[in-house]
Design a protein around this motif. Structure first.
Motif, short mmCIF file in Angstrom:
data_model
loop_
_atom_site.label_atom_id
_atom_site.label_comp_id
_atom_site.label_asym_id
_atom_site.label_seq_id
_atom_site.Cartn_x
_atom_site.Cartn_y
_atom_site.Cartn_z
N THR A 73 -5.28 37.48 32.01
CA THR A 73 -4.02 38.17 31.76
C THR A 73 -3.39 38.59 33.08
N GLY A 74 -2.11 38.92 33.02
CA GLY A 74 -1.37 39.35 34.20
C GLY A 74 0.10 39.45 33.86
N GLY A 75 0.87 40.00 34.77
CA GLY A 75 2.29 40.23 34.52
C GLY A 75 3.05 38.93 34.30
N ALA A 76 4.00 38.98 33.37
CA ALA A 76 4.83 37.82 33.06
C ALA A 76 6.15 38.29 32.48
N ILE A 77 7.14 37.40 32.54
CA ILE A 77 8.44 37.67 31.94
C ILE A 77 8.92 36.38 31.27
N GLY A 78 9.52 36.53 30.10
CA GLY A 78 9.98 35.35 29.38
C GLY A 78 10.90 35.70 28.24
N HIS A 79 11.25 34.70 27.45
CA HIS A 79 12.18 34.89 26.33
C HIS A 79 11.48 34.62 24.99
N VAL A 80 11.84 35.41 24.01
CA VAL A 80 11.34 35.20 22.65
C VAL A 80 11.94 33.91 22.11
#
Length: 340
Positions: A73-80
């Motif tokens: 696991t770790g930081g992430a950014i994305g779109h639904v």
């Protein structure tokens, strides 16, 4: 709703010394249709960070170790991209900790909706406007109690936290900001772009000698990302009542044996120094304060940043290993979506 396959990276062996590709494996994980309250997210960017090396050890720490054979696991950014929860409809930009995979699927509570910032890359939410910037801010303010007129030394200054710390120290009124980095190019970047008054290449000679030459009036605040020889050098030049924010020990994280400590610890007593370690999880209450100040500085054009971006989930391990060896300038990120 539909089935989908996610490419994910797992830890299979606990590294002894420097991690290698053999310590990891890439797997395909099939996701079933969404259950009520779940969402599916296509990650745009993943963060790889030094603290992840510590999680590869089976040792007591502030965060549980990675489980062998399970996706890290770790930081992430994305779109639904699919949703079974009204609070996070398709298209919502979300930040979360289900990194090390191209597609994440979980209960909506695992994701936090964040607004899109016009003209600002999504990646900055994992860097200067996110955990990276906040780590620098908390270390200087809440931990080291930096005040106007202080002389500040930052080790690992060309990394993600270091580039943020130098700029924040300057904006908070530091009299002099000194940094260390691992190449002549990075040293030049610190003084030409990031507001450092002076910097040195720690590979050019003993850190103790180089730091002493650049800090003839001593150091009041040391932001330590490195440990080892850098901490020893800082203890040499700290002024009476100096404060040290202990943020990282990247120089000794891959040491197979027990690292040797500084030989000048007596200076802590004779100079009345304060050394305090910290992890960001204990200072989340400062997030609104940090966000307000950093957003203002960023909007006023007072904050510079660099990113080192590696493309593709299949190269996530490469990005991590390169970051541990100092190959990055600024924040190291893995770009998953080609259009991100």
């Amino acid at each position: 709703m539909s089935h989908t396959t996610s490419t994910q990276v797992q830890l299979v062996t606990r590294p002894r010394g420097w991690p290698t590709h053999d310590d990891f494996r890439t797997v395909a994980v099939d996701y079933d249709d969404l259950a009520p309250g779940q969402v599916r997210v296509r990650n745009d960017f993943l963060s790889v960070d030094p603290y992840m090396r510590g999680r590869m050890n089976d040792a007591k720490s502030y965060i549980p170790p990675f489980v062998l054979g399970e996706t890290m696991t770790g930081g992430a950014i994305g779109h639904v991209v699919e949703s079974a929860d009204e609070a996070l409809p398709v298209g919502t930009l979300v930040q979360h900790d289900l990194g090390w995979r191209d597609i994440a699927q979980a209960d909506a509570a695992a994701f936090r909706a964040v607004p899109e910032l016009p003209g600002v890359p999504l990646s900055v939410r994992l860097g200067i406007l996110g955990m990276t910037g906040m780590t620098a801010y908390v270390g200087l303010t809440a931990i080291a109690g930096m005040t106007e007129g202080d002389t500040v030394f930052v080790s690992g200054a060309a990394g993600a936290v270091g580039t943020a710390a130098g700029q924040i120290a300057r904006l908070l009124g530091a009299k002099r900001v000194i940094g260390s980095a691992g190449s002549a190019e990075k040293v030049a970047l610190l003084t030409e772009k990031y507001g450092y008054d002076a910097a040195f290449n720690y590979k050019d000679g003993p850190v103790r000698k180089q730091l002493a030459a650049l800090a003839p009036e001593g150091v009041d605040v040391y932001f330590d990302n490195v440990g080892g020889e850098h901490l020893e050098a800082a203890l040499d030049v700290m002024n009476d009542g100096g404060r040290v924010a202990l943020c990282g020990v990247i120089s000794v994280m891959n040491t197979a044996g027990r690292p040797v400590g500084p030989n000048n610890m007596a200076n802590i007593i004779t100079r009345g120094l304060t050394l305090k370690g910290f992890t960001l999880g204990n200072y989340v209450h400062l997030a609104p304060e940090f966000s307000q100040r950093m957003t203002a500085w960023f909007g006023e054009g007072k904050i510079a940043y660099d990113e080192t971006i590696v493309d593709g989930i299949e190269h996530a391990v490469d990005a991590f290993l390169d970051m541990m060896r100092g190959a990055n300038t600024g924040k190291m990120l893995v770009r998953i979506a080609s259009d991100a």
